[in-house]
Design an enzyme around this catalytic site. Structure first.
Site, short mmCIF file in Angstrom:
data_model
loop_
_atom_site.label_atom_id
_atom_site.label_comp_id
_atom_site.label_asym_id
_atom_site.label_seq_id
_atom_site.Cartn_x
_atom_site.Cartn_y
_atom_site.Cartn_z
N GLU A 252 4.20 8.28 -6.62
CA GLU A 252 3.65 6.94 -6.36
C GLU A 252 4.53 5.64 -7.23
O GLU A 252 4.18 5.75 -8.26
CB GLU A 252 2.00 6.91 -6.60
CG GLU A 252 1.29 7.63 -6.04
CD GLU A 252 0.85 7.23 -4.57
OE1 GLU A 252 1.30 6.04 -4.14
OE2 GLU A 252 0.52 7.90 -3.56
N CYS A 286 1.36 -2.47 -8.29
CA CYS A 286 2.71 -2.09 -7.32
C CYS A 286 2.44 -2.63 -6.13
O CYS A 286 3.42 -2.57 -5.26
CB CYS A 286 2.47 -0.31 -7.23
SG CYS A 286 0.86 0.00 -6.71
N1 LIG Z 1 2.77 3.44 -6.16
C1 LIG Z 1 1.72 3.61 -7.04
O1 LIG Z 1 0.71 3.97 -6.57
C2 LIG Z 1 2.02 2.91 -8.34
C3 LIG Z 1 0.83 2.56 -8.90
C4 LIG Z 1 0.90 1.87 -10.36
C5 LIG Z 1 2.09 1.68 -10.62
N2 LIG Z 1 3.16 2.12 -9.99
C6 LIG Z 1 4.68 1.57 -10.59
O2 LIG Z 1 4.68 1.80 -11.99
C7 LIG Z 1 5.59 0.89 -12.50
C8 LIG Z 1 4.99 0.56 -13.56
O3 LIG Z 1 4.51 1.41 -14.48
P1 LIG Z 1 5.33 1.89 -15.91
O4 LIG Z 1 6.16 0.83 -16.46
O5 LIG Z 1 4.39 2.65 -16.75
O6 LIG Z 1 6.34 2.83 -15.40
P2 LIG Z 1 7.36 3.94 -16.00
O7 LIG Z 1 7.97 4.75 -14.81
O8 LIG Z 1 8.15 3.29 -16.98
O9 LIG Z 1 6.39 4.84 -16.76
C9 LIG Z 1 5.22 5.45 -16.23
C10 LIG Z 1 5.03 6.76 -16.96
O10 LIG Z 1 6.27 7.61 -16.97
C11 LIG Z 1 6.34 7.93 -18.22
N3 LIG Z 1 8.00 7.97 -18.73
C12 LIG Z 1 8.85 7.15 -18.73
N4 LIG Z 1 10.12 7.68 -18.90
C13 LIG Z 1 9.83 8.82 -18.55
C14 LIG Z 1 10.99 9.77 -18.63
N5 LIG Z 1 12.20 9.97 -18.64
N6 LIG Z 1 10.46 11.41 -18.26
C15 LIG Z 1 9.17 11.51 -17.94
N7 LIG Z 1 8.31 10.37 -17.97
C16 LIG Z 1 8.73 9.38 -18.31
C17 LIG Z 1 5.82 6.78 -19.11
O11 LIG Z 1 5.39 7.31 -20.37
C18 LIG Z 1 4.60 6.60 -18.31
O12 LIG Z 1 3.62 7.45 -18.55
C19 LIG Z 1 5.80 -0.01 -11.54
O13 LIG Z 1 7.08 0.27 -11.02
C20 LIG Z 1 4.70 0.01 -10.58
O14 LIG Z 1 5.11 -0.40 -9.29
C21 LIG Z 1 2.98 2.42 -8.71
N1 LIG Z 2 -2.57 -1.74 -7.53
C1 LIG Z 2 -2.75 -0.27 -7.35
C2 LIG Z 2 -2.11 0.48 -8.40
C3 LIG Z 2 -0.67 -0.16 -8.47
O1 LIG Z 2 -0.33 -0.82 -9.44
C4 LIG Z 2 -4.04 -0.03 -7.00
O2 LIG Z 2 -4.61 -0.91 -6.55
O3 LIG Z 2 -4.46 1.11 -6.84
#
Ligand SMILES: NC(=O)c1ccc[n+]([C@@H]2O[C@H](COP(=O)([O-])OP(=O)(O)OC[C@H]3O[C@@H](n4cnc5c(N)ncnc54)[C@H](O)[C@@H]3O)[C@@H](O)[C@H]2O)c1
Ligand SMILES: N[C@@H](CC=O)C(=O)O
Length: 479
Positions: A252, A286
């Site tokens: 995700e 997101c």
């Molecule tokens: N599509 C969805 O449902 C959804 C939901 C929430 C957030 N997001 C996305 O998440 C991002 C924001 O979250 P974030 O800043 O925590 O993202 P991130 O990718 O920096 O981190 C997410 C997780 O991955 C871990 N991580 C970071 N680098 C890593 C590596 N090299 N190897 C393994 N694990 C690693 C982090 O510790 C954290 O637990 C945004 O891009 C947002 O759109 C997507």
């Molecule tokens: N906004 C999302 C999570 C992603 O950031 C949600 O509503 O589940």
């Protein structure tokens, strides 16, 4: 309040507080004060957690769906009973306004309740056989031990959206929460234990070196599934790691949502939708409206109403009643957002609300409205993750659909129009996994959440959500 300032919190292995001298500091983004020190898990300790999870999976194989469903219902109830405590913790470690944290508790609990129901709806099939003396049946079973990695922006909901379906399917789960918000995840796991979940069913491993810990865990053959929510950049890296052991992966990832307002739209209701889709969690979602396309004929009126609404937003500590926008997760997030705004202004965008010089102190950021954004600006192609509205003017349905699709992300999109024929045409043409039609709030445990293109693989929630944790087997029996 759950944690007294500076108190120690613990990773959770085999249902027990994990003691260690290696501590990770969790800070409040509103004032950078220390909330708690959390014990970290190294790779040797993580190996023990994998063993425990593996034994637990064997135990879960023998459990009934009804028994797991009952435990999920109890977990749901406990989360709801602790709504105020959990909400306060979310605001403390993540920053969002307390009313949004309370809503997140309900949203997170909703996934647990939904999958408590779905646990008992997992069925195989009987398929008409190719000869009279054969019987063909399909059977579903949990995929095995699951490794989950969650982000900081929804510290509760992103966890339950994974753990609840995994448990409903009969899988054990090892969670590595974001190092910025591990406290909420630990509290959820403790409530799960209280609800009767097996000690190895949901373990929480905290580390300030996710890269090393996850690289280690992701190479384990016994872990059969990776479920990740976070940035596209990290998601791609983890997906590549899964190939080595042929793990299944759900990803995700990031979004870049278009929010399209046609000339026939009810402007007031489009702005109501935009206020949610843009400013929820200070723009750090997101599915946040990242590019707001407004038809040329209504843009002046739209902007006039939008500026009034944005002016009324209060930026402040999420614990203070009346705050609409809390701090960004940290100073680095604010710097990144400000750079995108400055770059857009330098490339010709018109900053009509908030001078970049007057942004708030610390990680707090006032809302910004940029007009005259165009596709070749960095802000058009990037996930902003901040309270910045980018306005792009358009003339025709064909033009806006093609511009909306002209990004790598494909998570959420929003369409506002009074013409049902138009919303159908445009929704069908948009390459996004979720479309809000005259609606800005689309998150719901009963709906399949997920993206197309570089926004990821798989769906969470909905009827599809449990399939991500199930293996389908087929028996061909001679009778
Ligand atoms: N599509 C969805 O449902 C959804 C939901 C929430 C957030 N997001 C996305 O998440 C991002 C924001 O979250 P974030 O800043 O925590 O993202 P991130 O990718 O920096 O981190 C997410 C997780 O991955 C871990 N991580 C970071 N680098 C890593 C590596 N090299 N190897 C393994 N694990 C690693 C982090 O510790 C954290 O637990 C945004 O891009 C947002 O759109 C997507
Ligand atoms: N906004 C999302 C999570 C992603 O950031 C949600 O509503 O589940």
């Amino acid at each position: 309040m759950m944690f007294k300032k500076g108190q120690t919190a613990y990773s959770l292995i085999n249902g027990t507080d994990h003691d260690s001298h290696e501590l990770l500091s969790v800070r409040n983004p509103a004032d950078d004060s220390l909330l708690a020190n959390v014990t970290q898990v190294n790779t040797v300790e993580a190996d023990f957690a994998v063993e425990v999870a593996s034994e637990c999976f064997e135990q879960l194989k023998k459990s009934t769906a009804q028994a797991r469903s009952n435990i999920l219902y109890k977990w749901y109830q406990l989360i709801m009973d602790n709504q105020s405590r959990l909400a306060e913790l979310v605001t403390l470690e993540q920053g969002k306004p307390i009313q949004e944290s309370k809503a997140e508790v309900v949203y997170a609990a909703g996934y647990v309740r939904w999958f408590a129901q779905q646990a008992e709806r997992v069925c195989g099939t009987v398929i008409p056989a190719h000869t009279p003396n054969h019987q063909i049946t399909t059977h579903k079973q949990g995929v095995g031990v699951v490794l989950g990695i969650t982000p900081w922006n929804f510290p509760l909901a992103m966890v339950t959206r994974k753990v609840a379906p995994a448990y409903a399917a009969g899988c054990s789960f090892i969670l590595k929460p974001s190092e910025l918000t591990p406290l909420s995840a630990i509290e959820l796991a403790k409530l799960a234990l209280q609800a009767g979940m097996e000690q190895g069913a949901f373990q929480v491993l905290v580390s300030d070196n996710p890269q090393a810990l996850i690289r280690h865990l992701n190479s384990k053959k016994i872990i059969r599934k990776l479920t990740f929510t976070g940035s596209t950049q990290v998601g791609k890296l983890l997906y590549a790691q899964c190939v080595e052991t042929m793990k299944r992966a759900s990803l995700e990832l990031g979004g870049n949502a278009p929010f399209i307002v046609f000339d026939s739209a009810n402007i007031e209701s489009a702005i109501d939708g935009l206020m949610i889709a843009k400013f929820r969690n200070a723009g750090q979602t997101c599915i946040a409206a990242n590019r707001v396309f407004v038809h040329r004929d209504i843009k002046a009126e739209f902007l006039e109403q939008l500026i009034r609404r944005v002016d009324s937003l209060k930026v402040g500590n999420g614990l203070i009643a009346g705050s609409d926008i809390g701090p960004l997760i940290n100073q680095a997030a604010k710097t990144k957002a400000c750079e995108l705004v400055e770059d857009a202004i330098a490339a010709g965008a018109n900053c009509i609300v908030q001078n970049i010089e007057e942004l708030q102190t610390g990680a707090f950021m006032s809302p910004v409205i940029l007009d005259m954004v165009v596709p070749d600006m960095k802000i058009f192609q990037s996930e902003i993750f901040a309270p910045v509205v980018s306005i792009i003017e358009f003339d025709s349905e064909l033009q806006v659909t093609s511009l909306a699709n002209a990004v790598d992300a494909g998570l959420a999109a929003y369409v506002y129009s009074a013409s049902m024929k138009q919303v159908s045409r445009v929704s069908n043409a948009l390459n996004f996994g979720m479309v809000g039609i005259n609606e800005g709030a689309i998150s719901n445990p009963a709906a399949p959440f997920g993206g197309m293109k570089e926004s990821g693989l798989g769906r969470e929630g909905g009827i599809e959500g449990i399939d991500e944790y199930l293996e389908t087997r087929y028996f061909c029996q001679h009778i």
